[in-house]
Design a protein around this motif. Sequence first.
Motif, PDB file in Angstrom:
ATOM      1  N   ARG A  26      -0.827  10.264  11.836  1.00 51.87           N
ATOM      2  CA  ARG A  26      -1.886  11.049  12.475  1.00 51.87           C
ATOM      3  C   ARG A  26      -3.170  11.065  11.654  1.00 51.87           C
ATOM      4  O   ARG A  26      -3.871  12.074  11.552  1.00 51.87           O
ATOM      5  N   LEU A  27      -3.485   9.915  11.075  1.00 52.99           N
ATOM      6  CA  LEU A  27      -4.728   9.756  10.325  1.00 52.99           C
ATOM      7  C   LEU A  27      -5.729   8.978  11.173  1.00 52.99           C
ATOM      8  O   LEU A  27      -5.353   8.080  11.931  1.00 52.99           O
ATOM      9  N   ARG A  28      -6.994   9.314  11.028  1.00 51.13           N
ATOM     10  CA  ARG A  28      -8.061   8.615  11.750  1.00 51.13           C
ATOM     11  C   ARG A  28      -8.233   7.245  11.107  1.00 51.13           C
ATOM     12  O   ARG A  28      -8.692   7.139   9.959  1.00 51.13           O
ATOM     13  N   THR A  29      -7.861   6.205  11.832  1.00 54.37           N
ATOM     14  CA  THR A  29      -7.752   4.858  11.260  1.00 54.37           C
ATOM     15  C   THR A  29      -8.569   3.866  12.066  1.00 54.37           C
ATOM     16  O   THR A  29      -8.483   3.826  13.291  1.00 54.37           O
ATOM     17  N   ARG A  30      -9.326   3.044  11.345  1.00 54.77           N
ATOM     18  CA  ARG A  30     -10.140   1.999  11.969  1.00 54.77           C
ATOM     19  C   ARG A  30      -9.738   0.656  11.362  1.00 54.77           C
ATOM     20  O   ARG A  30      -9.602   0.530  10.131  1.00 54.77           O
ATOM     21  N   LEU A  31      -9.550  -0.352  12.212  1.00 56.09           N
ATOM     22  CA  LEU A  31      -9.161  -1.683  11.754  1.00 56.09           C
ATOM     23  C   LEU A  31     -10.198  -2.704  12.188  1.00 56.09           C
ATOM     24  O   LEU A  31     -10.570  -2.764  13.360  1.00 56.09           O
ATOM     25  N   PHE A  32     -10.647  -3.524  11.226  1.00 47.49           N
ATOM     26  CA  PHE A  32     -11.577  -4.609  11.522  1.00 47.49           C
ATOM     27  C   PHE A  32     -10.819  -5.936  11.508  1.00 47.49           C
ATOM     28  O   PHE A  32     -10.097  -6.240  10.553  1.00 47.49           O
ATOM     29  N   ASP A  33     -10.998  -6.701  12.568  1.00 48.83           N
ATOM     30  CA  ASP A  33     -10.296  -7.973  12.731  1.00 48.83           C
ATOM     31  C   ASP A  33     -11.323  -9.040  13.107  1.00 48.83           C
ATOM     32  O   ASP A  33     -11.925  -8.984  14.177  1.00 48.83           O
ATOM     33  N   CYS A  34     -11.523 -10.015  12.210  1.00 50.29           N
ATOM     34  CA  CYS A  34     -12.475 -11.087  12.513  1.00 50.29           C
ATOM     35  C   CYS A  34     -11.796 -12.258  13.220  1.00 50.29           C
ATOM     36  O   CYS A  34     -12.433 -13.292  13.471  1.00 50.29           O
ATOM     37  N   GLY A  35     -10.485 -12.124  13.521  1.00 51.72           N
ATOM     38  CA  GLY A  35      -9.795 -13.124  14.321  1.00 51.72           C
ATOM     39  C   GLY A  35      -9.347 -14.357  13.576  1.00 51.72           C
ATOM     40  O   GLY A  35      -9.128 -15.406  14.193  1.00 51.72           O
ATOM     41  N   SER A  36      -9.169 -14.263  12.255  1.00 49.30           N
ATOM     42  CA  SER A  36      -8.814 -15.460  11.488  1.00 49.30           C
ATOM     43  C   SER A  36      -7.447 -15.361  10.823  1.00 49.30           C
ATOM     44  O   SER A  36      -7.193 -16.048   9.829  1.00 49.30           O
ATOM     45  N   SER A  37      -6.565 -14.521  11.333  1.00 49.11           N
ATOM     46  CA  SER A  37      -5.234 -14.419  10.743  1.00 49.11           C
ATOM     47  C   SER A  37      -4.502 -15.751  10.821  1.00 49.11           C
ATOM     48  O   SER A  37      -4.438 -16.388  11.878  1.00 49.11           O
ATOM     49  N   ARG A  38      -3.916 -16.168   9.697  1.00 51.76           N
ATOM     50  CA  ARG A  38      -3.159 -17.427   9.704  1.00 51.76           C
ATOM     51  C   ARG A  38      -1.927 -17.338  10.598  1.00 51.76           C
ATOM     52  O   ARG A  38      -1.413 -18.373  11.049  1.00 51.76           O
ATOM     53  N   ALA A  39      -1.457 -16.124  10.854  1.00 53.55           N
ATOM     54  CA  ALA A  39      -0.288 -15.974  11.717  1.00 53.55           C
ATOM     55  C   ALA A  39      -0.552 -16.545  13.109  1.00 53.55           C
ATOM     56  O   ALA A  39       0.374 -16.993  13.793  1.00 53.55           O
ATOM     57  N   SER A  40      -1.814 -16.548  13.541  1.00 56.79           N
ATOM     58  CA  SER A  40      -2.135 -17.053  14.877  1.00 56.79           C
ATOM     59  C   SER A  40      -1.892 -18.548  15.002  1.00 56.79           C
ATOM     60  O   SER A  40      -1.813 -19.076  16.116  1.00 56.79           O
ATOM     61  N   TRP A  41      -1.766 -19.252  13.871  1.00 61.39           N
ATOM     62  CA  TRP A  41      -1.530 -20.698  13.911  1.00 61.39           C
ATOM     63  C   TRP A  41      -0.051 -21.043  14.053  1.00 61.39           C
ATOM     64  O   TRP A  41       0.297 -22.205  14.272  1.00 61.39           O
ATOM     65  N   ILE A  42       0.823 -20.056  13.917  1.00 62.10           N
ATOM     66  CA  ILE A  42       2.255 -20.349  13.904  1.00 62.10           C
ATOM     67  C   ILE A  42       2.735 -20.624  15.328  1.00 62.10           C
ATOM     68  O   ILE A  42       2.723 -19.721  16.174  1.00 62.10           O
ATOM     69  N   PRO A  43       3.184 -21.846  15.629  1.00 62.25           N
ATOM     70  CA  PRO A  43       3.658 -22.121  16.988  1.00 62.25           C
ATOM     71  C   PRO A  43       4.945 -21.369  17.310  1.00 62.25           C
ATOM     72  O   PRO A  43       5.136 -20.892  18.432  1.00 62.25           O
ATOM     73  N   CYS A  44       5.829 -21.253  16.314  1.00 62.32           N
ATOM     74  CA  CYS A  44       7.073 -20.500  16.513  1.00 62.32           C
ATOM     75  C   CYS A  44       7.701 -20.241  15.151  1.00 62.32           C
ATOM     76  O   CYS A  44       8.000 -21.183  14.428  1.00 62.32           O
ATOM     77  N   THR A  45       7.851 -18.972  14.791  1.00 57.86           N
ATOM     78  CA  THR A  45       8.553 -18.639  13.557  1.00 57.86           C
ATOM     79  C   THR A  45       9.976 -18.225  13.899  1.00 57.86           C
ATOM     80  O   THR A  45      10.199 -17.429  14.809  1.00 57.86           O
ATOM     81  N   ARG A  46      10.918 -18.804  13.151  1.00 51.40           N
ATOM     82  CA  ARG A  46      12.334 -18.543  13.418  1.00 51.40           C
ATOM     83  C   ARG A  46      13.036 -17.853  12.250  1.00 51.40           C
ATOM     84  O   ARG A  46      14.251 -17.681  12.289  1.00 51.40           O
ATOM     85  N   ASN A  47      12.271 -17.496  11.212  1.00 47.71           N
ATOM     86  CA  ASN A  47      12.920 -16.766  10.121  1.00 47.71           C
ATOM     87  C   ASN A  47      12.417 -15.332  10.034  1.00 47.71           C
ATOM     88  O   ASN A  47      12.707 -14.635   9.071  1.00 47.71           O
ATOM     89  N   HIS A  48      11.683 -14.881  11.063  1.00 44.38           N
ATOM     90  CA  HIS A  48      11.260 -13.485  11.102  1.00 44.38           C
ATOM     91  C   HIS A  48      12.371 -12.676  11.773  1.00 44.38           C
ATOM     92  O   HIS A  48      12.718 -12.911  12.929  1.00 44.38           O
TER      93      HIS A  48
END
Length: 305
Positions: A26-48
Amino acid sequence: MTTDDCIIVGGGPAGLTAAIYLTRFRLRTRLFDCGSSRASWIPCTRNHAGYPEGISGNDLLARMREQADKYGVERQDARVERLTPEDDETFTVHAGDQTYRARTVLLATGVVNHRPRHLTPEVHDPAVARGLLRYCPVCDGYEVTDRKVGVIGTGDHGMREALFLRSYTRDVTLIAPEAEHALDPACAAKLDDAGIARINGPCGGYAIEGHQLAFDTARGRMAFDSVYPALGSRIRSRLAVEAGAKATDEGCLEVDDHQRTTVPGLFAAGDVVKGLDQISHAMGEAGVAATTMRNLLSEQRPLRR
């Protein structure tokens, strides 16, 4: 100007995990995302853990955004340019032409992989999507079992990545990215003992040919089922360093066991701290950081319903 309890810089798995924790605190939280997360490049992760059939990086991020949004995070698509600690235990965060204030800040900015030179986006992006180009053998070495694998790199780093992949397949070739290999006798001996071929560069002329990624080398054109660049990465720690935080010579932020940097109120989690390239590790650090941030804020001002 309204002061947030927490500002998160980075919209990858670490940043979104922290957002979920902090908003549920319940904290006032702001997140900035410039859209460059390397996770977005993963076609399919099978060890998560929790996804026995695997999940794409984009699908995982979408689920995490939905979960954070559900609890009220203020999520903004913007790049943070500067972070300034203030005397009154707050930070000023500069994003575009806007400024924001926060009592605590978490950096989850990650790293940027160095790509092979002369590899254009027109080839790079579909090669990654098809698993022809891979950046994390810890994540997906299993998927190249008994396949023909090329490693672009040299020196100790290239040798270690080639040896790691040798535990999955006998067919591993280490290709120098620019010219002749820079391998000391000990590295060369380890590669020879493992039966790993060595080819000099330079590398160029990248193209997807059938079900393989092909490119030119000093020995002529070669093609592989999967190629791993072992070229290192750039750690995105500039914001923290300019704000006074200590970092290693490589650029990794120095934190304690609770993810606190050397600047009071400034935290860091994920690959910007240690480039392990593991989603689970980044998420775990984010959970620790978020809980510590909550407790710090509670010490400064009681959190009561």
